[in-house]
Design a protein around this motif. Structure first.
Motif, PDB file in Angstrom:
ATOM      1  N   MET A  10      -6.101   2.133  -3.199  1.00 41.52           N
ATOM      2  CA  MET A  10      -6.791   0.842  -3.162  1.00 41.52           C
ATOM      3  C   MET A  10      -7.365   0.483  -4.535  1.00 41.52           C
ATOM      4  N   GLN A  11      -7.816   1.495  -5.233  1.00 42.48           N
ATOM      5  CA  GLN A  11      -8.360   1.267  -6.573  1.00 42.48           C
ATOM      6  C   GLN A  11      -7.273   0.689  -7.495  1.00 42.48           C
ATOM      7  N   ALA A  48      -5.274  -6.138  -4.071  1.00 42.86           N
ATOM      8  CA  ALA A  48      -5.926  -5.445  -2.964  1.00 42.86           C
ATOM      9  C   ALA A  48      -5.843  -6.237  -1.658  1.00 42.86           C
ATOM     10  N   LEU A  59      -4.503  -0.895  -6.510  1.00 43.29           N
ATOM     11  CA  LEU A  59      -4.147  -2.239  -6.048  1.00 43.29           C
ATOM     12  C   LEU A  59      -5.183  -3.242  -6.524  1.00 43.29           C
ATOM     13  N   ASP A  60      -6.422  -2.814  -6.548  1.00 39.88           N
ATOM     14  CA  ASP A  60      -7.495  -3.653  -7.017  1.00 39.88           C
ATOM     15  C   ASP A  60      -7.329  -3.926  -8.516  1.00 39.88           C
ATOM     16  N   PHE A  88       0.827  -1.210   0.000  1.00 37.84           N
ATOM     17  CA  PHE A  88       0.000   0.000   0.000  1.00 37.84           C
ATOM     18  C   PHE A  88       0.862   1.262   0.000  1.00 37.84           C
ATOM     19  N   ALA A  99      -2.502  -5.741   0.323  1.00 41.39           N
ATOM     20  CA  ALA A  99      -2.110  -4.333   0.480  1.00 41.39           C
ATOM     21  C   ALA A  99      -1.166  -4.094   1.652  1.00 41.39           C
TER      22      ALA A  99
END
Ligand SMILES: Nc1ncnc2c1ncn2[C@@H]1O[C@H](COP(=O)(O)OP(=O)(O)OP(=O)(O)O)[C@@H](O)[C@H]1O
Ligand SMILES: [Mg+2]
Lengths: 248, 239
Positions: free
Chosen positions: A124-125, A133, A127-128, A105, A136
């Motif tokens: 987060m978006q 995600a 990582l998704d 993250f 993270a």
């Protein structure tokens, strides 16, 4: 659009001796890379691929000639303006270059933090987007090579750059992880419309993903060709499956 | 009485004696421990406030560093080399006029902190430079590609990646300062070392001296333990 006009790059070889002096890494390069295309650069080791890539975000200054990104010559800018311009070009490295003491993250958040931005949602978006995600909050030492590279891609894209430079992004990975990473790059291109410049010595990788490619030989551009995509490859869900099918 | 018993009594007797002399000196002992604490505290503060930026600047300005400046590097490198190469006792004496000019006195615990601070800064600066050199080149390359300023390179890339090495080297400097501080008696700095020398060397009370040495060994081991533990805790590189 990325334009290289009569670009040469030479390095001063360290030390003296009979081979002391200049190394001509690139000579007389003329090249245009269009918006939203995926452009490959191939060539054997030492042919100047990395040098060419590093000229685009001006990590290296050309010895002569001009490099224009969307019409802007980074060599003409003040250091401060050049740094700002560089943030609009993402970069992915062979060795991932993740900070070992930061979680996935925090690695992805880093480019935003440099601009004093604190956007957890955005991190987060991303990582998704690279399917990381759920990892993270792990440190890079716990991630596989492919996972590390996916985090690195999320980091490179978190500031939404128009151009993504990739220097041998799959060369440290096995076949399965190579496919995983290349799938993500394909998705980047389709969904984010990012211009991607991909350096690789693996012809398969370039053939499967790029629209056009340049061939470098000892610092000279010997050809720029349209890439003919190979027949669609079979999808394997795991390395084991792929190995078994391939070998049998 | 067998020989063994006699020997046993001898040891016990000496332990009693030791306890007695230690309690007699307890006040003075605590006082000297406090003095050592002040000298260490001052010099470590200087190491962190001045040595850390100085070492960082050396790293940045060295020949193949991110921001080569030969003149700056030569100056800082010169300071470190000079301070480290003058024998410490001579350095303390040579610095007396400077200390007097700075503090109005060259005598006492605070004044004794001055030469110690000079050495701590030089030692830590060198350690910091070396520790930062161990950060992979790729980390600097990444910072460059992300358009980081020099300050951001240092605070957001180099220090986070080098932090366990920075803690370990500060630990080493601390331990060196414990040792250096033992001779500060010559300028009235006091401290544990001075205490041990006064009683052990000058009045032949060896028990007191050995007890003091023992205390110092324990202190050094505790500092090292704390440093190692901290640096492990903040190191996420392997695991
Ligand atoms: N910083 C540098 N200093 C001196 N010489 C350099 C430097 N960087 C590259 N070179 C030289 O320039 C030439 C081209 O190097 P470059 O890294 O661009 O090749 P490459 O095609 O990326 O090779 P590889 O596939 O091994 O990564 C090589 O001969 C290399 O030794
Ligand atoms: Mg290369």
């Amino acid at each position: 659009m990325i334009e290289l006009q009569q670009v040469t790059k030479s390095y001063r070889r360290r030390g003296t001796g009979r081979r002391g002096g200049e190394v001509h890494a690139l000579r007389g390069i003329d090249l245009t890379i269009r918006d939203e295309e995926m452009f490959g650069i191939v060539g054997e080791s030492g042919s100047g691929k990395s040098s060419l890539l590093r000229l685009i975000n001006h990590l290296e200054a050309p010895t002569s000639g001009r490099v224009l990104v969307d019409g802007v010559d980074l060599a003409q800018l003040s250091p401060r303006a050049r740094r700002a311009q560089r943030r609009r070009i993402g970069m992915v490295f062979q060795q991932f270059n993740l900070l070992a003491n930061k979680t996935a993250f925090d690695n992805v958040a880093l480019p935003l933090r440099l601009q004093r931005r604190r956007e957890r949602e955005r991190v987060m978006q991303m990582l998704d987007f690279v399917n990381m995600a759920d990892r993270a909050h792990q440190h890079p030492s716990l991630l596989s090579g492919g996972e590390k590279q996916r985090v690195a891609i999320a980091r490179a894209l978190v500031t939404d750059p128009g151009i993504l430079l990739c220097d041998e992004p799959t060369s440290a990975l096995d076949d399965h992880h190579t496919e995983e990473v290349m799938d993500i790059l394909g998705q980047v291109r389709r969904e984010l419309r990012t211009t991607i410049v991909l350096v690789s010595h693996e012809l398969d990788v370039v053939k499967a993903s790029c629209d056009r490619a340049a061939v470098l030989e000892r610092g000279r551009l010997t050809a720029v060709t349209d890439v003919v995509a190979p027949p669609p490859r079979q999808a394997f869900s795991s390395y084991a499956e792929r190995a078994q099918r391939y070998l049998a | 009485m067998s020989g063994q018993e006699a020997a046993g009594q001898g040891v016990l007797g000496r332990l009693d004696e030791l306890g007695a002399s230690l309690s007699a000196y307890r006040g003075e002992m605590l006082q000297s421990i406090a003095e050592t604490g002040v000298m260490l505290g001052n010099s470590l503060l200087a190491a962190v406030l001045l040595g850390l930026p100085m070492g960082t600047w050396m790293y940045l300005s060295r020949k193949n560093g991110p921001q080569p400046r030969t003149g700056v590097y030569a100056l800082l490198n010169g300071y470190v080399n000079v301070v480290r190469s003058v024998p410490f006792l001579l350095f303390v004496v040579a610095l007396i006029p400077f200390t007097r000019w700075m503090l109005g006195t060259s005598f006492g615990t605070t004044a004794a902190s001055v030469p110690l601070a000079f050495v701590a800064v030089a030692l830590y600066a060198r350690w910091v430079e070396q520790t930062l050199l161990d950060v992979p080149r790729q980390t600097v390359e990444l910072a460059d590609s992300l358009g980081a300023s020099t300050l951001q390179l240092v605070t957001r890339f180099l220090y986070p990646e080098a932090r366990s090495g920075l803690v370990l080297s500060l630990t080493t400097v601390t331990i060196s300062m414990v040792s250096y501080s033992t001779i500060m008696g010559v300028v009235g700095g006091g401290g544990v070392g001075d205490f041990a020398i006064r009683y052990g060397y000058q009045t032949y009370e060896y028990e007191v001296m050995y007890a003091t040495i023992l205390i110092m060994i324990v202190v050094v081991m505790a500092i090292q333990g704390l440093g190692t533990w901290t640096s492990r805790r903040i190191d996420r590189r392997l695991r």
